[in-house]
Enzyme design. Structure first.
Site, PDB file in Angstrom:
ATOM      1  N   LEU A  94       0.869  -1.175   0.000  1.00  0.00           N
ATOM      2  CA  LEU A  94       0.000   0.000   0.000  1.00  0.00           C
ATOM      3  C   LEU A  94       0.904   1.222   0.000  1.00  0.00           C
ATOM      4  O   LEU A  94       1.949   1.237   0.658  1.00  0.00           O
ATOM      5  CB  LEU A  94      -0.894   0.034   1.253  1.00  0.00           C
ATOM      6  CG  LEU A  94      -2.028  -0.984   1.362  1.00  0.00           C
ATOM      7  CD1 LEU A  94      -2.750  -0.819   2.694  1.00  0.00           C
ATOM      8  CD2 LEU A  94      -3.018  -0.848   0.208  1.00  0.00           C
ATOM      9  N   ASP A  95       0.516   2.245  -0.746  1.00  0.00           N
ATOM     10  CA  ASP A  95       1.275   3.481  -0.724  1.00  0.00           C
ATOM     11  C   ASP A  95       1.345   4.020   0.702  1.00  0.00           C
ATOM     12  O   ASP A  95       0.424   3.811   1.510  1.00  0.00           O
ATOM     13  CB  ASP A  95       0.614   4.537  -1.612  1.00  0.00           C
ATOM     14  CG  ASP A  95       0.650   4.166  -3.086  1.00  0.00           C
ATOM     15  OD1 ASP A  95       1.514   3.356  -3.463  1.00  0.00           O
ATOM     16  OD2 ASP A  95      -0.183   4.687  -3.842  1.00  0.00           O
ATOM     17  N   ARG A  96       2.401   4.725   0.974  1.00  0.00           N
ATOM     18  CA  ARG A  96       2.597   5.288   2.308  1.00  0.00           C
ATOM     19  C   ARG A  96       1.380   6.056   2.823  1.00  0.00           C
ATOM     20  O   ARG A  96       0.969   5.875   3.978  1.00  0.00           O
ATOM     21  CB  ARG A  96       3.838   6.184   2.301  1.00  0.00           C
ATOM     22  CG  ARG A  96       4.122   6.863   3.625  1.00  0.00           C
ATOM     23  CD  ARG A  96       5.399   7.665   3.519  1.00  0.00           C
ATOM     24  NE  ARG A  96       5.717   8.315   4.764  1.00  0.00           N
ATOM     25  CZ  ARG A  96       6.866   8.922   5.010  1.00  0.00           C
ATOM     26  NH1 ARG A  96       7.805   8.943   4.078  1.00  0.00           N
ATOM     27  NH2 ARG A  96       7.104   9.493   6.166  1.00  0.00           N
TER      28      ARG A  96
END
Length: 254
Positions: A53-55
């Protein structure tokens, strides 16, 4: 402490907080907290990420509990055999459900991908989406005295980098809080009036057939306090409670 959403002898899933990196990266040398290391310390054993997952994105993040398990489970994601459901708050109103089939050129990092080819053809990218609720707020971001926003459910059918953020940008309905593909005026409105400083994109659920037991598994990730507060302010509770989305189920459980 990370919120553990699911655990058996093979897999473990947590609710990743927004702003937390999945693992240590030389691109973020000053960061000290990572999901992998935090979870390893929390349960006392190594974990192996099965996806990312993106930050700035929160929600369901699934890990294997050994390298051997990871090798067998990873093809689920590579073969798109996992149904992922996300929710986002976007600029403007979307009136009806649809499917966006819009290929995306590979998005490269200026440092990590500095030697990568940038002449690759755009890759297939498909996102199904549907509106769940709308709101019009008494704050201006331009020539109109009010601004409109929509709660959207999205199911990506492919897994391109930043796919949901880029697809919403393509539709001119950027996700609130997106500093790369979004709209700064609307991001600022949410910071100033709603004390919201995060990307409003949440990985709500994963549905898949367990690679070892053969059972269907459904993992839900509850919304964080910022999301809950916005739902109250925008009076979206009734719409969610009458909706058949996984977000409604989380509202009942939280």
């Amino acid at each position: 402490m990370l919120e553990i959403l699911y655990r058996d002898e093979y897999l473990i899933a947590v609710n990743k907080p927004a702003g937390m990196l999945v693992h240590r990266s030389w691109l973020d040398k000053h960061e000290t907290q990572f999901v992998m290391q935090t979870l390893r310390d929390q349960i006392g054993q190594h974990v192996f990420p099965l996806h990312r997952l993106d930050r700035p994105t929160s929600g369901v993040l699934l890990f294997a509990l050994s390298g051997e398990i990871a090798s067998k489970a990873a093809p689920l994601f590579a073969g798109h055999e996992i149904e992922k459901t996300y929710h986002a708050i976007i600029r403007g109103w979307i009136e009806q459900a649809d499917v966006l089939d819009y290929p995306l050129k590979e998005e490269q990092d200026k440092i990590a991908d500095k030697f990568a080819r940038d002449d690759k053809e755009p890759q297939p990218a498909v996102t199904a989406y549907r509106p769940l609720a709308t709101v019009e707020v008494p704050y201006s971001t331009g020539r109109f005295p009010t601004s409109r926003y929509c709660l959207l459910e999205m199911k990506p059918k492919t897994g391109r980098k930043h796919q949901l953020r880029r697809h919403m940008h393509h539709l001119s309905h950027p996700i609130i809080g997106d500093t790369t593909h979004g709209d700064g005026r609307h991001n600022r409105l949410f910071r100033d009036h709603y004390d919201c400083h995060r990307l409003l994109l949440h990985a709500s659920s994963l549905r898949f057939v367990h690679p070892f037991s053969g059972q269907e598994i459904m993992i839900h990730a509850p919304l964080d306090d910022i999301w809950q507060r916005l739902i109250q302010v925008f009076d979206w509770q009734a719409a969610l409670n009458s909706d058949d989305s996984v977000l409604a189920e989380k509202q009942h459980c939280s």
